[in-house]
Write a protein that holds these residues in place. Structure first.
Motif, PDB file in Angstrom:
ATOM      1  N   PHE A   5       0.863  -1.182   0.000  1.00 56.01           N
ATOM      2  CA  PHE A   5       0.000   0.000   0.000  1.00 56.01           C
ATOM      3  C   PHE A   5       0.893   1.223   0.000  1.00 56.01           C
ATOM      4  CE2 PHE A   5      -2.150  -3.415   2.189  1.00 56.01           C
ATOM      5  CZ  PHE A   5      -3.472  -3.346   1.749  1.00 56.01           C
ATOM      6  N   SER A   6       0.635   2.161  -0.904  1.00 55.37           N
ATOM      7  CA  SER A   6       1.406   3.394  -0.928  1.00 55.37           C
ATOM      8  C   SER A   6       0.460   4.586  -0.860  1.00 55.37           C
ATOM      9  CB  SER A   6       2.271   3.479  -2.186  1.00 55.37           C
ATOM     10  OG  SER A   6       3.057   4.653  -2.148  1.00 55.37           O
ATOM     11  N   TYR A   7       0.653   5.383   0.170  1.00 57.27           N
ATOM     12  CA  TYR A   7      -0.179   6.565   0.398  1.00 57.27           C
ATOM     13  C   TYR A   7       0.186   7.701  -0.547  1.00 57.27           C
ATOM     14  CZ  TYR A   7      -1.496   4.360   4.813  1.00 57.27           C
ATOM     15  OH  TYR A   7      -1.980   3.501   5.764  1.00 57.27           O
ATOM     16  N   ASN A   8      -0.741   8.602  -0.778  1.00 53.55           N
ATOM     17  CA  ASN A   8      -0.500   9.821  -1.551  1.00 53.55           C
ATOM     18  C   ASN A   8      -0.030  10.905  -0.578  1.00 53.55           C
ATOM     19  OD1 ASN A   8      -0.457  11.748  -3.563  1.00 53.55           O
ATOM     20  ND2 ASN A   8      -2.610  12.241  -3.355  1.00 53.55           N
ATOM     21  N   ALA A   9       1.075  10.634   0.082  1.00 49.60           N
ATOM     22  CA  ALA A   9       1.664  11.544   1.065  1.00 49.60           C
ATOM     23  C   ALA A   9       3.135  11.179   1.195  1.00 49.60           C
ATOM     24  CB  ALA A   9       0.970  11.397   2.414  1.00 49.60           C
ATOM     25  N   ASN A  10       3.957  12.140   1.527  1.00 48.82           N
ATOM     26  CA  ASN A  10       5.384  11.893   1.709  1.00 48.82           C
ATOM     27  C   ASN A  10       5.711  11.651   3.178  1.00 48.82           C
ATOM     28  OD1 ASN A  10       6.381  11.981  -0.989  1.00 48.82           O
ATOM     29  ND2 ASN A  10       6.039  14.181  -0.976  1.00 48.82           N
ATOM     30  N   SER A  11       6.889  11.104   3.425  1.00 49.99           N
ATOM     31  CA  SER A  11       7.260  10.676   4.767  1.00 49.99           C
ATOM     32  C   SER A  11       8.011  11.721   5.583  1.00 49.99           C
ATOM     33  CB  SER A  11       8.117   9.405   4.685  1.00 49.99           C
ATOM     34  OG  SER A  11       9.336   9.678   3.997  1.00 49.99           O
ATOM     35  N   ASP A  12       8.364  12.858   4.983  1.00 52.16           N
ATOM     36  CA  ASP A  12       9.134  13.859   5.728  1.00 52.16           C
ATOM     37  C   ASP A  12       8.276  14.503   6.818  1.00 52.16           C
ATOM     38  OD1 ASP A  12       8.231  16.775   4.561  1.00 52.16           O
ATOM     39  OD2 ASP A  12       8.118  15.201   3.044  1.00 52.16           O
ATOM     40  N   THR A  13       8.911  15.078   7.807  1.00 53.68           N
ATOM     41  CA  THR A  13       8.222  15.649   8.966  1.00 53.68           C
ATOM     42  C   THR A  13       7.230  16.739   8.572  1.00 53.68           C
ATOM     43  OG1 THR A  13      10.128  15.141  10.349  1.00 53.68           O
ATOM     44  CG2 THR A  13       8.557  16.735  11.220  1.00 53.68           C
ATOM     45  N   GLY A  14       7.624  17.619   7.664  1.00 56.58           N
ATOM     46  CA  GLY A  14       6.727  18.691   7.232  1.00 56.58           C
ATOM     47  C   GLY A  14       5.442  18.152   6.619  1.00 56.58           C
ATOM     48  N   ASP A  31      -6.605  14.509   0.457  1.00 57.38           N
ATOM     49  CA  ASP A  31      -6.099  14.228  -0.887  1.00 57.38           C
ATOM     50  C   ASP A  31      -5.773  12.754  -1.101  1.00 57.38           C
ATOM     51  OD1 ASP A  31      -6.282  16.883  -1.610  1.00 57.38           O
ATOM     52  OD2 ASP A  31      -4.216  17.328  -1.021  1.00 57.38           O
ATOM     53  N   CYS A  32      -5.754  11.977  -0.046  1.00 52.07           N
ATOM     54  CA  CYS A  32      -5.376  10.571  -0.151  1.00 52.07           C
ATOM     55  C   CYS A  32      -6.531   9.681   0.288  1.00 52.07           C
ATOM     56  CB  CYS A  32      -4.136  10.289   0.702  1.00 52.07           C
ATOM     57  SG  CYS A  32      -3.617   8.559   0.655  1.00 52.07           S
ATOM     58  N   ALA A  33      -7.148   9.005  -0.677  1.00 54.10           N
ATOM     59  CA  ALA A  33      -8.271   8.121  -0.365  1.00 54.10           C
ATOM     60  C   ALA A  33      -7.847   6.984   0.559  1.00 54.10           C
ATOM     61  CB  ALA A  33      -8.878   7.576  -1.653  1.00 54.10           C
ATOM     62  N   LEU A  34      -6.622   6.507   0.412  1.00 58.66           N
ATOM     63  CA  LEU A  34      -6.132   5.438   1.290  1.00 58.66           C
ATOM     64  C   LEU A  34      -5.982   5.939   2.719  1.00 58.66           C
ATOM     65  CD1 LEU A  34      -5.167   2.517   1.569  1.00 58.66           C
ATOM     66  CD2 LEU A  34      -2.884   3.291   0.878  1.00 58.66           C
ATOM     67  N   CYS A  35      -5.512   7.169   2.887  1.00 56.00           N
ATOM     68  CA  CYS A  35      -5.419   7.772   4.223  1.00 56.00           C
ATOM     69  C   CYS A  35      -6.800   7.846   4.861  1.00 56.00           C
ATOM     70  CB  CYS A  35      -4.816   9.176   4.147  1.00 56.00           C
ATOM     71  SG  CYS A  35      -3.117   9.248   3.559  1.00 56.00           S
ATOM     72  N   PHE A  64       3.284  -0.954   4.106  1.00 51.14           N
ATOM     73  CA  PHE A  64       2.708   0.379   3.945  1.00 51.14           C
ATOM     74  C   PHE A  64       3.834   1.383   3.761  1.00 51.14           C
ATOM     75  CE2 PHE A  64      -0.381  -2.134   6.147  1.00 51.14           C
ATOM     76  CZ  PHE A  64      -1.586  -1.740   5.599  1.00 51.14           C
ATOM     77  N   LEU A  65       3.775   2.141   2.672  1.00 53.17           N
ATOM     78  CA  LEU A  65       4.803   3.127   2.368  1.00 53.17           C
ATOM     79  C   LEU A  65       4.165   4.460   2.004  1.00 53.17           C
ATOM     80  CD1 LEU A  65       7.090   0.989   0.012  1.00 53.17           C
ATOM     81  CD2 LEU A  65       7.520   1.538   2.408  1.00 53.17           C
ATOM     82  N   HIS A  66       4.935   5.510   2.200  1.00 58.67           N
ATOM     83  CA  HIS A  66       4.557   6.812   1.679  1.00 58.67           C
ATOM     84  C   HIS A  66       5.015   6.884   0.222  1.00 58.67           C
ATOM     85  CE1 HIS A  66       4.637   7.578   6.025  1.00 58.67           C
ATOM     86  NE2 HIS A  66       3.660   8.438   5.752  1.00 58.67           N
ATOM     87  N   GLU A  67       4.494   7.849  -0.512  1.00 51.17           N
ATOM     88  CA  GLU A  67       4.820   7.977  -1.932  1.00 51.17           C
ATOM     89  C   GLU A  67       6.330   8.053  -2.178  1.00 51.17           C
ATOM     90  OE1 GLU A  67       4.054  11.058  -5.643  1.00 51.17           O
ATOM     91  OE2 GLU A  67       2.748  11.163  -3.898  1.00 51.17           O
ATOM     92  N   ASP A  68       7.040   8.882  -1.432  1.00 47.63           N
ATOM     93  CA  ASP A  68       8.483   9.018  -1.643  1.00 47.63           C
ATOM     94  C   ASP A  68       9.234   7.728  -1.315  1.00 47.63           C
ATOM     95  OD1 ASP A  68       7.769   9.634   1.076  1.00 47.63           O
ATOM     96  OD2 ASP A  68       9.722  10.574   1.383  1.00 47.63           O
ATOM     97  N   GLU A  69       8.772   6.994  -0.314  1.00 47.22           N
ATOM     98  CA  GLU A  69       9.409   5.717   0.045  1.00 47.22           C
ATOM     99  C   GLU A  69       9.172   4.674  -1.044  1.00 47.22           C
ATOM    100  OE1 GLU A  69       8.851   6.041   4.886  1.00 47.22           O
ATOM    101  OE2 GLU A  69       7.158   5.360   3.656  1.00 47.22           O
ATOM    102  N   PHE A  70       7.958   4.652  -1.581  1.00 41.63           N
ATOM    103  CA  PHE A  70       7.642   3.719  -2.666  1.00 41.63           C
ATOM    104  C   PHE A  70       8.513   4.002  -3.881  1.00 41.63           C
ATOM    105  CE2 PHE A  70       5.435   2.556  -6.549  1.00 41.63           C
ATOM    106  CZ  PHE A  70       5.101   1.235  -6.303  1.00 41.63           C
ATOM    107  N   GLN A  71       8.612   5.277  -4.259  1.00 38.04           N
ATOM    108  CA  GLN A  71       9.413   5.631  -5.434  1.00 38.04           C
ATOM    109  C   GLN A  71      10.873   5.245  -5.246  1.00 38.04           C
ATOM    110  OE1 GLN A  71       8.669   9.777  -6.195  1.00 38.04           O
ATOM    111  NE2 GLN A  71       6.640   9.383  -7.018  1.00 38.04           N
ATOM    112  N   LYS A  72      11.392   5.469  -4.059  1.00 35.99           N
ATOM    113  CA  LYS A  72      12.793   5.144  -3.786  1.00 35.99           C
ATOM    114  C   LYS A  72      13.035   3.631  -3.881  1.00 35.99           C
ATOM    115  CE  LYS A  72      16.403   5.731  -0.322  1.00 35.99           C
ATOM    116  NZ  LYS A  72      16.737   6.225   1.014  1.00 35.99           N
ATOM    117  N   SER A  73      12.099   2.847  -3.354  1.00 37.97           N
ATOM    118  CA  SER A  73      12.289   1.399  -3.301  1.00 37.97           C
ATOM    119  C   SER A  73      11.883   0.663  -4.574  1.00 37.97           C
ATOM    120  CB  SER A  73      11.476   0.813  -2.142  1.00 37.97           C
ATOM    121  OG  SER A  73      11.939   1.316  -0.917  1.00 37.97           O
ATOM    122  N   TYR A  74      10.892   1.181  -5.301  1.00 37.29           N
ATOM    123  CA  TYR A  74      10.306   0.382  -6.380  1.00 37.29           C
ATOM    124  C   TYR A  74      10.305   1.029  -7.758  1.00 37.29           C
ATOM    125  CZ  TYR A  74       8.768  -2.674  -2.674  1.00 37.29           C
ATOM    126  OH  TYR A  74       8.749  -3.529  -1.608  1.00 37.29           O
TER     127      TYR A  74
END
Length: 93
Positions: A5-14, A31-35, A64-74
């Motif tokens: 599952f990859s959320y439409n959100a990034n993992s950074d603190t901001g 903005d994220c239906a999964l959220c 479960f990953l955030h969008e930026d984590e998914f892009q980095k890994s996959y």
């Protein structure tokens, strides 16, 4: 079998702080239906939690990953852009 599952959100603190504030102001404009499906403002949705636990009990591996984590890994594995959120199922070969 695994489900990613990859959320439409990034993992950074901001981004996390913005998403938290956004949930408090209005869940209806998330903005994220999964959220929206998985979490309320503060805790995991009870129906989602029961569903998630039933998948685990059946032997599914969930990630479960955030969008930026998914892009980095996959990104190199899938080789194209996605519209988030996404759910990717691993099927037996």
């Amino acid at each position: 079998m695994g489900i990613l599952f990859s959320y439409n959100a990034n993992s950074d603190t901001g981004s996390k702080l913005f998403d938290f504030a956004h949930k408090i102001i209005s869940l209806s404009i998330n903005d994220c239906a999964l959220c929206s499906l998985t979490f309320g403002s503060f805790i995991e949705n009870k129906q989602w939690k029961a569903f998630r636990e039933s998948l685990l009990a059946k032997g599914y591996k969930l990630q479960f990953l955030h969008e930026d984590e998914f892009q980095k890994s996959y990104k190199s594995k899938f080789g194209h852009a996605f519209t988030y959120p996404i759910i990717v199922a691993e099927t037996p070969t």
